[in-house]
Design a protein around this motif. Sequence first.
Motif, PDB file in Angstrom:
ATOM      1  N   THR A   3       9.856   6.833 -15.786  1.00  0.00           N
ATOM      2  CA  THR A   3      11.191   6.291 -15.508  1.00  0.00           C
ATOM      3  C   THR A   3      12.261   7.372 -15.468  1.00  0.00           C
ATOM      4  OG1 THR A   3      11.642   5.907 -17.865  1.00  0.00           O
ATOM      5  CG2 THR A   3      10.624   4.096 -16.624  1.00  0.00           C
ATOM      6  N   ILE A   4      11.899   8.626 -15.700  1.00  0.00           N
ATOM      7  CA  ILE A   4      12.901   9.696 -15.816  1.00  0.00           C
ATOM      8  C   ILE A   4      13.128  10.370 -14.475  1.00  0.00           C
ATOM      9  CG2 ILE A   4      13.449  11.901 -16.906  1.00  0.00           C
ATOM     10  CD1 ILE A   4      11.873  10.975 -19.346  1.00  0.00           C
ATOM     11  N   ILE A   5      14.371  10.348 -14.012  1.00  0.00           N
ATOM     12  CA  ILE A   5      14.786  11.013 -12.774  1.00  0.00           C
ATOM     13  C   ILE A   5      15.676  12.190 -13.150  1.00  0.00           C
ATOM     14  CG2 ILE A   5      16.143  10.760 -10.649  1.00  0.00           C
ATOM     15  CD1 ILE A   5      15.303   7.829 -10.574  1.00  0.00           C
ATOM     16  N   GLU A   6      15.304  13.386 -12.719  1.00  0.00           N
ATOM     17  CA  GLU A   6      16.052  14.597 -13.074  1.00  0.00           C
ATOM     18  C   GLU A   6      17.249  14.813 -12.140  1.00  0.00           C
ATOM     19  OE1 GLU A   6      15.528  16.436 -15.670  1.00  0.00           O
ATOM     20  OE2 GLU A   6      13.634  15.563 -16.343  1.00  0.00           O
ATOM     21  N   LYS A   7      18.065  13.787 -12.017  1.00  0.00           N
ATOM     22  CA  LYS A   7      19.249  13.845 -11.164  1.00  0.00           C
ATOM     23  C   LYS A   7      20.369  13.076 -11.844  1.00  0.00           C
ATOM     24  CE  LYS A   7      17.971  15.688  -7.009  1.00  0.00           C
ATOM     25  NZ  LYS A   7      17.801  14.812  -5.874  1.00  0.00           N
ATOM     26  N   VAL A   8      21.569  13.147 -11.250  1.00  0.00           N
ATOM     27  CA  VAL A   8      22.679  12.321 -11.747  1.00  0.00           C
ATOM     28  C   VAL A   8      22.824  11.051 -10.913  1.00  0.00           C
ATOM     29  CG1 VAL A   8      23.958  14.242 -12.775  1.00  0.00           C
ATOM     30  CG2 VAL A   8      24.362  13.638 -10.368  1.00  0.00           C
ATOM     31  N   TYR A   9      21.952  10.871  -9.929  1.00  0.00           N
ATOM     32  CA  TYR A   9      21.910   9.643  -9.136  1.00  0.00           C
ATOM     33  C   TYR A   9      20.468   9.382  -8.724  1.00  0.00           C
ATOM     34  CZ  TYR A   9      21.805  12.925  -5.189  1.00  0.00           C
ATOM     35  OH  TYR A   9      21.477  13.947  -4.329  1.00  0.00           O
ATOM     36  N   CYS A  10      20.202   8.194  -8.219  1.00  0.00           N
ATOM     37  CA  CYS A  10      18.845   7.809  -7.832  1.00  0.00           C
ATOM     38  C   CYS A  10      18.548   8.296  -6.417  1.00  0.00           C
ATOM     39  CB  CYS A  10      18.682   6.291  -7.891  1.00  0.00           C
ATOM     40  SG  CYS A  10      18.920   5.606  -9.543  1.00  0.00           S
ATOM     41  N   ASP A  11      17.427   8.961  -6.240  1.00  0.00           N
ATOM     42  CA  ASP A  11      17.027   9.382  -4.902  1.00  0.00           C
ATOM     43  C   ASP A  11      15.554   9.072  -4.678  1.00  0.00           C
ATOM     44  OD1 ASP A  11      16.184  11.679  -6.569  1.00  0.00           O
ATOM     45  OD2 ASP A  11      15.648  12.545  -4.629  1.00  0.00           O
ATOM     46  N   ASN A  12      15.183   8.909  -3.425  1.00  0.00           N
ATOM     47  CA  ASN A  12      13.864   8.392  -3.068  1.00  0.00           C
ATOM     48  C   ASN A  12      12.733   9.327  -3.486  1.00  0.00           C
ATOM     49  OD1 ASN A  12      12.489   6.170  -1.483  1.00  0.00           O
ATOM     50  ND2 ASN A  12      11.652   7.972  -0.462  1.00  0.00           N
ATOM     51  N   PHE A  13      12.902  10.616  -3.248  1.00  0.00           N
ATOM     52  CA  PHE A  13      11.826  11.563  -3.545  1.00  0.00           C
ATOM     53  C   PHE A  13      11.506  11.579  -5.040  1.00  0.00           C
ATOM     54  CE2 PHE A  13      10.110  15.887  -4.235  1.00  0.00           C
ATOM     55  CZ  PHE A  13       9.018  15.814  -3.393  1.00  0.00           C
ATOM     56  N   SER A  14      12.550  11.499  -5.872  1.00  0.00           N
ATOM     57  CA  SER A  14      12.338  11.487  -7.330  1.00  0.00           C
ATOM     58  C   SER A  14      11.593  10.236  -7.769  1.00  0.00           C
ATOM     59  CB  SER A  14      13.681  11.573  -8.060  1.00  0.00           C
ATOM     60  OG  SER A  14      14.330  12.792  -7.770  1.00  0.00           O
ATOM     61  N   ILE A  15      11.896   9.101  -7.130  1.00  0.00           N
ATOM     62  CA  ILE A  15      11.215   7.850  -7.466  1.00  0.00           C
ATOM     63  C   ILE A  15       9.750   7.914  -7.052  1.00  0.00           C
ATOM     64  CG2 ILE A  15      11.098   5.371  -6.972  1.00  0.00           C
ATOM     65  CD1 ILE A  15      14.172   5.441  -6.649  1.00  0.00           C
ATOM     66  N   VAL A  16       9.488   8.422  -5.849  1.00  0.00           N
ATOM     67  CA  VAL A  16       8.106   8.516  -5.359  1.00  0.00           C
ATOM     68  C   VAL A  16       7.278   9.439  -6.249  1.00  0.00           C
ATOM     69  CG1 VAL A  16       6.665   9.297  -3.422  1.00  0.00           C
ATOM     70  CG2 VAL A  16       8.738   7.962  -2.976  1.00  0.00           C
ATOM     71  N   LYS A  17       7.896  10.497  -6.788  1.00  0.00           N
ATOM     72  CA  LYS A  17       7.175  11.427  -7.664  1.00  0.00           C
ATOM     73  C   LYS A  17       6.716  10.761  -8.960  1.00  0.00           C
ATOM     74  CE  LYS A  17      10.021  14.949  -7.940  1.00  0.00           C
ATOM     75  NZ  LYS A  17      10.506  16.323  -8.308  1.00  0.00           N
ATOM     76  N   LEU A  18       7.352   9.662  -9.321  1.00  0.00           N
ATOM     77  CA  LEU A  18       6.977   8.943 -10.550  1.00  0.00           C
ATOM     78  C   LEU A  18       5.761   8.030 -10.348  1.00  0.00           C
ATOM     79  CD1 LEU A  18      10.546   7.855 -11.769  1.00  0.00           C
ATOM     80  CD2 LEU A  18       9.167   9.755 -12.643  1.00  0.00           C
TER      81      LEU A  18
END
Length: 307
Positions: free
Chosen positions: A168-183
């Motif tokens: 559930t951890i995204i290394e950003k200050v907003y939600c982005d698609n690539f970060s979600i797919v990496k999870l």
Amino acid sequence: MNSSRVSYFTLAAYLDSGLLRYLFFMLVLSLYLLILCANVLLIVVICMNRSLHEPMYVFLCSLFVNELYGSTGLFPLLLVQILSDVHTVPDVFCFLQNFLLYSYGGAEYLNLAVMSYDRYLAICCPLQYNTQMTVNKIAILISVTWFCPLLLCLVMTSLSKSLQLCGTIIEKVYCDNFSIVKLACSDTTVNNIYGLFVSSFSIFCPLILIFYSYIKILKICLSGSKGTRQKAVSTCAPHLASLINFSCGACFEIMQSRFNMKTLPNVLRIFLSLYWLICQPLLNPLVYGLTLSKMRIICKSLVFAEM
């Protein structure tokens, strides 16, 4: 973490700023209000003045609406997170922000491509401009500019939402698609292929049209009169500034998403990830409002009317 239905995401890039969070909140809020006021002012100026009811200004109006759209996809959640102690976002809002920001990026490039095509017709085919750039054609171009990114990003977000996630951890200050797919802990082949298609269509296709238009414009400028060159410079310079600025921001974001940038300071990583979402909505109204003489004169008369 075992795969399960994710109900929230954690945005891990926020710094523990203590009481300074209130200062950051006021700065970001002021920036958001400035972006809103600048873009709304120019939209109203274009809509209310018949002398600006020309194709170039109609496309500009679409560009300014997109800046409002993209800013609203970022700033409200950003402001909430700055004041929060725990930086979690419900999955619905995270996927919504993902959809809004990526469709904003696609619409930005298509708007710039349509504007370059308009300048190509105006400079290279001035006698045929009015017959070629009809009301129906303007409506079709603007519809395509908005419909294609919205449809592409809706499918992209739906594909991401259907993934089985193991984090559930995204290394950003907003939600982005690539970060979600990496999870994801399920197969992401379809997501990767579709993401590549969306990137190619949203970035490279508009850039090819823009480069083609400017090659044609450059040929006319080199062989044309001084008046033709002045017309080209006055209308194309702000467009080029906007294009270069947004492309640099998009390049920063792609590099940060695809490569390990943890060697960079956290503050710099945050700045680079936000550049394309903050600088473009602020730059466009300033550049076009100041460089296009018709808009500059009308804006001056409105701002200083009471003085």
